[in-house]
Motif scaffolding. Structure first.
Motif, PDB file in Angstrom:
ATOM      1  N   SER A 151      89.834 -14.560 -16.164  1.00 25.41           N
ATOM      2  CA  SER A 151      88.745 -14.546 -17.146  1.00 25.41           C
ATOM      3  C   SER A 151      89.183 -14.995 -18.530  1.00 25.41           C
ATOM      4  CB  SER A 151      88.168 -13.133 -17.252  1.00 25.41           C
ATOM      5  OG  SER A 151      89.110 -12.248 -17.848  1.00 25.41           O
ATOM      6  N   GLY A 152      90.476 -14.835 -18.835  1.00 28.95           N
ATOM      7  CA  GLY A 152      90.958 -15.102 -20.183  1.00 28.95           C
ATOM      8  C   GLY A 152      90.817 -13.920 -21.113  1.00 28.95           C
ATOM      9  N   GLY A 153      90.283 -12.798 -20.609  1.00 30.36           N
ATOM     10  CA  GLY A 153      90.109 -11.606 -21.432  1.00 30.36           C
ATOM     11  C   GLY A 153      89.151 -11.842 -22.578  1.00 30.36           C
ATOM     12  N   GLU A 154      89.396 -11.175 -23.690  1.00 35.42           N
ATOM     13  CA  GLU A 154      88.515 -11.281 -24.852  1.00 35.42           C
ATOM     14  C   GLU A 154      88.616 -12.646 -25.546  1.00 35.42           C
ATOM     15  OE1 GLU A 154      86.183  -9.068 -25.877  1.00 35.42           O
ATOM     16  OE2 GLU A 154      86.695  -8.089 -23.979  1.00 35.42           O
ATOM     17  N   TYR A 155      89.674 -13.392 -25.257  1.00 32.65           N
ATOM     18  CA  TYR A 155      89.792 -14.726 -25.843  1.00 32.65           C
ATOM     19  C   TYR A 155      88.789 -15.691 -25.225  1.00 32.65           C
ATOM     20  CZ  TYR A 155      92.045 -18.862 -27.838  1.00 32.65           C
ATOM     21  OH  TYR A 155      92.305 -20.014 -28.545  1.00 32.65           O
ATOM     22  N   GLY A 156      88.396 -15.414 -23.994  1.00 34.69           N
ATOM     23  CA  GLY A 156      87.470 -16.293 -23.299  1.00 34.69           C
ATOM     24  C   GLY A 156      88.174 -17.146 -22.259  1.00 34.69           C
ATOM     25  N   PRO A 157      87.432 -17.960 -21.526  1.00 33.89           N
ATOM     26  CA  PRO A 157      88.006 -18.756 -20.434  1.00 33.89           C
ATOM     27  C   PRO A 157      89.159 -19.664 -20.836  1.00 33.89           C
ATOM     28  CG  PRO A 157      85.617 -18.781 -20.324  1.00 33.89           C
ATOM     29  CD  PRO A 157      85.966 -18.109 -21.619  1.00 33.89           C
ATOM     30  N   ALA A 190      96.614 -20.279 -33.396  1.00 33.17           N
ATOM     31  CA  ALA A 190      97.409 -19.091 -33.070  1.00 33.17           C
ATOM     32  C   ALA A 190      96.881 -17.829 -33.736  1.00 33.17           C
ATOM     33  CB  ALA A 190      98.874 -19.319 -33.468  1.00 33.17           C
ATOM     34  N   GLY A 191      96.135 -17.981 -34.836  1.00 33.81           N
ATOM     35  CA  GLY A 191      95.581 -16.814 -35.514  1.00 33.81           C
ATOM     36  C   GLY A 191      94.225 -16.385 -34.997  1.00 33.81           C
ATOM     37  N   ASN A 192      93.687 -17.065 -33.994  1.00 36.16           N
ATOM     38  CA  ASN A 192      92.383 -16.686 -33.450  1.00 36.16           C
ATOM     39  C   ASN A 192      92.445 -15.297 -32.819  1.00 36.16           C
ATOM     40  OD1 ASN A 192      91.798 -19.309 -34.159  1.00 36.16           O
ATOM     41  ND2 ASN A 192      90.701 -19.778 -32.271  1.00 36.16           N
ATOM     42  N   LEU A 193      91.321 -14.623 -32.819  1.00 39.67           N
ATOM     43  CA  LEU A 193      91.248 -13.273 -32.265  1.00 39.67           C
ATOM     44  C   LEU A 193      91.617 -13.260 -30.783  1.00 39.67           C
ATOM     45  CD1 LEU A 193      87.897 -12.093 -33.910  1.00 39.67           C
ATOM     46  CD2 LEU A 193      90.212 -11.441 -34.592  1.00 39.67           C
ATOM     47  N   ASN A 194      92.448 -12.297 -30.407  1.00 33.66           N
ATOM     48  CA  ASN A 194      92.747 -12.010 -28.994  1.00 33.66           C
ATOM     49  C   ASN A 194      93.410 -13.160 -28.250  1.00 33.66           C
ATOM     50  OD1 ASN A 194      91.378  -9.351 -29.022  1.00 33.66           O
ATOM     51  ND2 ASN A 194      89.514 -10.576 -29.260  1.00 33.66           N
ATOM     52  N   ASN A 210      82.868 -26.959 -26.119  1.00 31.31           N
ATOM     53  CA  ASN A 210      82.529 -25.910 -27.084  1.00 31.31           C
ATOM     54  C   ASN A 210      81.072 -25.498 -27.014  1.00 31.31           C
ATOM     55  OD1 ASN A 210      85.163 -25.999 -27.942  1.00 31.31           O
ATOM     56  ND2 ASN A 210      84.715 -26.649 -30.027  1.00 31.31           N
ATOM     57  N   TRP A 211      80.186 -26.411 -26.696  1.00 31.55           N
ATOM     58  CA  TRP A 211      78.779 -26.059 -26.551  1.00 31.55           C
ATOM     59  C   TRP A 211      78.522 -25.235 -25.289  1.00 31.55           C
ATOM     60  CZ3 TRP A 211      76.246 -31.441 -27.868  1.00 31.55           C
ATOM     61  CH2 TRP A 211      76.008 -31.496 -29.244  1.00 31.55           C
ATOM     62  N   MET A 212      79.145 -25.642 -24.192  1.00 36.33           N
ATOM     63  CA  MET A 212      78.806 -25.069 -22.899  1.00 36.33           C
ATOM     64  C   MET A 212      79.229 -23.607 -22.773  1.00 36.33           C
ATOM     65  SD  MET A 212      77.226 -25.855 -20.176  1.00 36.33           S
ATOM     66  CE  MET A 212      76.978 -25.288 -18.501  1.00 36.33           C
ATOM     67  N   LEU A 213      80.392 -23.250 -23.286  1.00 39.42           N
ATOM     68  CA  LEU A 213      80.873 -21.874 -23.105  1.00 39.42           C
ATOM     69  C   LEU A 213      79.932 -20.845 -23.732  1.00 39.42           C
ATOM     70  CD1 LEU A 213      84.774 -22.052 -23.440  1.00 39.42           C
ATOM     71  CD2 LEU A 213      83.351 -22.233 -21.401  1.00 39.42           C
ATOM     72  N   PRO A 214      79.549 -20.970 -25.019  1.00 30.10           N
ATOM     73  CA  PRO A 214      78.616 -19.978 -25.576  1.00 30.10           C
ATOM     74  C   PRO A 214      77.246 -20.000 -24.911  1.00 30.10           C
ATOM     75  CG  PRO A 214      79.720 -21.197 -27.323  1.00 30.10           C
ATOM     76  CD  PRO A 214      80.018 -21.908 -26.037  1.00 30.10           C
ATOM     77  N   LEU A 215      76.774 -21.196 -24.519  1.00 28.87           N
ATOM     78  CA  LEU A 215      75.484 -21.270 -23.833  1.00 28.87           C
ATOM     79  C   LEU A 215      75.495 -20.479 -22.531  1.00 28.87           C
ATOM     80  CD1 LEU A 215      74.373 -24.993 -24.309  1.00 28.87           C
ATOM     81  CD2 LEU A 215      73.276 -22.954 -25.243  1.00 28.87           C
ATOM     82  N   ALA A 216      76.656 -20.424 -21.890  1.00 29.90           N
ATOM     83  CA  ALA A 216      76.784 -19.685 -20.636  1.00 29.90           C
ATOM     84  C   ALA A 216      77.148 -18.222 -20.862  1.00 29.90           C
ATOM     85  CB  ALA A 216      77.838 -20.350 -19.753  1.00 29.90           C
ATOM     86  N   GLY A 217      77.276 -17.806 -22.126  1.00 35.44           N
ATOM     87  CA  GLY A 217      77.561 -16.407 -22.409  1.00 35.44           C
ATOM     88  C   GLY A 217      79.028 -16.054 -22.438  1.00 35.44           C
ATOM     89  N   ALA A 218      79.916 -17.038 -22.574  1.00 39.30           N
ATOM     90  CA  ALA A 218      81.358 -16.780 -22.607  1.00 39.30           C
ATOM     91  C   ALA A 218      81.880 -16.848 -24.033  1.00 39.30           C
ATOM     92  CB  ALA A 218      82.090 -17.802 -21.736  1.00 39.30           C
ATOM     93  N   ASN A 219      82.984 -16.154 -24.281  1.00 36.32           N
ATOM     94  CA  ASN A 219      83.660 -16.263 -25.569  1.00 36.32           C
ATOM     95  C   ASN A 219      84.298 -17.637 -25.708  1.00 36.32           C
ATOM     96  OD1 ASN A 219      82.928 -13.635 -25.976  1.00 36.32           O
ATOM     97  ND2 ASN A 219      84.998 -12.820 -26.106  1.00 36.32           N
ATOM     98  N   LEU A 220      84.384 -18.105 -26.953  1.00 34.31           N
ATOM     99  CA  LEU A 220      84.986 -19.407 -27.233  1.00 34.31           C
ATOM    100  C   LEU A 220      86.126 -19.213 -28.216  1.00 34.31           C
ATOM    101  CD1 LEU A 220      84.960 -22.555 -27.129  1.00 34.31           C
ATOM    102  CD2 LEU A 220      83.366 -22.472 -29.067  1.00 34.31           C
TER     103      LEU A 220
END
Length: 284
Positions: A242-248, A170-174, A211-221
């Protein structure tokens, strides 16, 4: 054979001790890593791993006279199969969530200037995400989870622990409301994955593959921006997709893919194992 009050007291005692050791470990290791100059991602991933490993190893030794490996880390043909099934599910789910919008196109890949690139950056982030995923699985589906599972059964354990899993993020950014709900859904999925396989390898595969795939594809995690490939996904679709700045993970696409993953786990040829804490549940 222990009576019900004695068994209940033993369960409560072990859960309380596990929670205290985990909390202290997170505080101590987080502080040490921060003092050593670790960044936010490094400190988050390694402190969870070290705290969870220490708490699990201590309680397995104190109460079960067993090894850390006995919480579901035994390596055998069934474990390797379950790990591969988990990785396939996690990577495949992330590929679907990102591949569809890129193909429409509701999103596109754009170069990022100044981002670290090459194998050193990929390897460093990949190792951190591996430690973070394994650490979270030990923390939320290790000793404490398995003691409760033996005492209460699957859903009376999985659902409350999934709430804690969501609160821990819950404390993660965005983070958004949908992101928190999807994180709860991931907690349920990963808990059920342990119940289906009886080892930690299946949930680790799902967790780390995603967790590996999202950053490899250029998405926020989970609110983290990593930029390890020199490219980032730019969305033309709104935050609901898109999930906004939090990511997918904050998108309705992740909500849908979680349902697909439940069906995948239901049909996958998972090899069931029985960890020590469930084999000895009559004595807990």
């Amino acid at each position: 054979m222990l009576g019900l009050p004695e068994r209940s007291l033993k369960v409560v005692l072990r859960i309380v001790v596990f929670a205290i050791l985990s909390f202290l470990g997170l505080r101590i290791f987080g502080w040490l890593l921060f003092q050593l100059g670790g960044g936010l991602l490094l400190t988050s991933a390694l402190s969870v791993f070290l705290a969870a490993a220490a708490a699990n190893a201590a309680l397995m030794r104190i109460y079960e006279h067993a090894r850390l490996a006995d919480i579901g880390f035994a390596w055998n043909p069934a474990a390797s199969r379950n790990l591969l099934l988990g990785l396939a599910g996690g990577v495949g789910a992330a590929a679907v969530v990102l591949g569809g919008p890129l193909a429409l196109p509701a999103a596109e890949l754009q170069p990022v200037t100044g981002a670290p690139q090459g194998w050193p950056a990929l390897l460093f982030v990949g190792i951190l995400l591996l430690f973070g995923g394994v650490g979270e699985e030990m923390l939320f589906h290790g000793y404490g989870f398995q003691v409760l599972l033996a005492a209460l059964g699957p859903w009376a354990t999985i659902l409350p622990l999934s709430v804690l899993f969501a609160l821990a993020h819950a404390g993660n950014l965005n983070i958004s409301v949908l992101g928190a709900l999807n994180t709860f859904g991931w907690g349920v999925l990963l808990g059920w994955a342990f119940w289906r396989s009886g080892d930690l390898w299946l949930p680790i595969g799902l967790h780390v593959g995603w967790n590996w795939m999202l950053p490899l594809a250029g998405a926020n995690l989970s609110g983290f921006t990593m930029n390890v490939t020199g490219y980032a996904i730019r969305w033309s679709a709104g935050p609901l997709w898109s999930g906004g700045e939090y990511g997918p993970e904050g998108s309705i696409l992740t909500s849908a893919i979680l349902l697909v993953l439940f069906l995948y786990l239901r049909q996958a040829p998972i090899r069931r194992q029985t960890p020590l804490l469930l084999r000895t549940r009559e004595e807990v």
